[in-house]
Design a protein around this motif. Structure first.
Motif, PDB file in Angstrom:
ATOM      1  N   HIS A   1       2.964   1.762  -3.327  1.00  0.00           N
ATOM      2  CA  HIS A   1       2.196   2.286  -4.453  1.00  0.00           C
ATOM      3  C   HIS A   1       1.704   3.703  -4.192  1.00  0.00           C
ATOM      4  O   HIS A   1       1.599   4.498  -5.124  1.00  0.00           O
ATOM      5  CB  HIS A   1       1.011   1.381  -4.768  1.00  0.00           C
TER       6      HIS A   1
ATOM      7  N   ALA B   1      -4.860   4.576  -6.767  1.00  0.00           N
ATOM      8  CA  ALA B   1      -5.966   3.645  -6.989  1.00  0.00           C
ATOM      9  C   ALA B   1      -5.525   2.206  -6.724  1.00  0.00           C
ATOM     10  O   ALA B   1      -6.259   1.415  -6.117  1.00  0.00           O
ATOM     11  CB  ALA B   1      -6.479   3.779  -8.421  1.00  0.00           C
ATOM     12  N   TRP B   2      -4.332   1.836  -7.184  1.00  0.00           N
ATOM     13  CA  TRP B   2      -3.818   0.485  -6.959  1.00  0.00           C
ATOM     14  C   TRP B   2      -3.581   0.263  -5.465  1.00  0.00           C
ATOM     15  O   TRP B   2      -3.874  -0.812  -4.930  1.00  0.00           O
ATOM     16  CB  TRP B   2      -2.539   0.304  -7.764  1.00  0.00           C
TER      17      TRP B   2
ATOM     18  N   PHE C   1       0.827  -1.211   0.000  1.00  0.00           N
ATOM     19  CA  PHE C   1       0.000   0.000   0.000  1.00  0.00           C
ATOM     20  C   PHE C   1       0.861   1.260   0.000  1.00  0.00           C
ATOM     21  O   PHE C   1       0.690   2.147  -0.839  1.00  0.00           O
ATOM     22  CB  PHE C   1      -0.932  -0.015   1.219  1.00  0.00           C
TER      23      PHE C   1
ATOM     24  N   GLY D   1      -8.022  -1.959   0.419  1.00  0.00           N
ATOM     25  CA  GLY D   1      -9.463  -2.197   0.487  1.00  0.00           C
ATOM     26  C   GLY D   1      -9.804  -3.679   0.482  1.00  0.00           C
ATOM     27  O   GLY D   1     -10.709  -4.121   1.192  1.00  0.00           O
ATOM     28  N   GLY D   2      -9.094  -4.453  -0.327  1.00  0.00           N
ATOM     29  CA  GLY D   2      -9.320  -5.899  -0.356  1.00  0.00           C
ATOM     30  C   GLY D   2      -9.050  -6.550   0.987  1.00  0.00           C
ATOM     31  O   GLY D   2      -9.820  -7.396   1.445  1.00  0.00           O
TER      32      GLY D   2
ATOM     33  N   SER E   1       0.508   5.440  -7.752  1.00  0.00           N
ATOM     34  CA  SER E   1      -0.782   4.870  -8.136  1.00  0.00           C
ATOM     35  C   SER E   1      -1.661   4.713  -6.893  1.00  0.00           C
ATOM     36  O   SER E   1      -1.686   3.656  -6.266  1.00  0.00           O
ATOM     37  CB  SER E   1      -0.579   3.520  -8.824  1.00  0.00           C
TER      38      SER E   1
ATOM     39  N   THR F   1      -5.115   1.738  -2.976  1.00  0.00           N
ATOM     40  CA  THR F   1      -6.412   1.636  -2.318  1.00  0.00           C
ATOM     41  C   THR F   1      -7.048   0.281  -2.571  1.00  0.00           C
ATOM     42  O   THR F   1      -7.713  -0.272  -1.691  1.00  0.00           O
ATOM     43  CB  THR F   1      -7.339   2.755  -2.815  1.00  0.00           C
ATOM     44  N   GLY F   2      -6.833  -0.276  -3.752  1.00  0.00           N
ATOM     45  CA  GLY F   2      -7.374  -1.601  -4.061  1.00  0.00           C
ATOM     46  C   GLY F   2      -6.794  -2.679  -3.167  1.00  0.00           C
ATOM     47  O   GLY F   2      -7.524  -3.541  -2.661  1.00  0.00           O
ATOM     48  N   TRP F   3      -5.479  -2.663  -2.981  1.00  0.00           N
ATOM     49  CA  TRP F   3      -4.842  -3.663  -2.105  1.00  0.00           C
ATOM     50  C   TRP F   3      -5.334  -3.532  -0.667  1.00  0.00           C
ATOM     51  O   TRP F   3      -5.707  -4.518  -0.027  1.00  0.00           O
ATOM     52  CB  TRP F   3      -3.322  -3.497  -2.128  1.00  0.00           C
TER      53      TRP F   3
END
Length: 70
Positions: free
Chosen positions: A33, A41-42, A30, A48-49, A39, A44-46
């Motif tokens: 990135h 968005a990337w 996190f 968030g998952g 990035s 936040t994706g990690w």
């Protein structure tokens, strides 16, 4: 450790242990990135998952934050 955490996530009984094992690695990913990779968005994706998985198994983490003197 990645393989151990992933295998623990694959079994419902040990999924909370897998979340705990993988949490430090996801935190490093996190911040990498977010700060170095550029990035958000990337990143936040990690994160968030992992948070979604932790929320799904939240009842397993209650003994970590409560103290019972019984």
């Amino acid at each position: 450790m990645f393989i151990l955490g992933g295998l623990a996530l694959a079994v419902k009984r040990t999924a909370p242990l897998g979340i705990i094992i993988l949490a430090p690695f996801v935190a490093v990913i996190f911040f990498y990135h977010l700060l170095l990779g550029g990035s958000a968005a990337w990143a936040t994706g990690w994160a968030g998952g992992l948070l979604l998985l932790a929320w799904h198994h939240r009842s397993a983490f209650v003994p970590l934050v409560t103290f019972d003197r019984s």
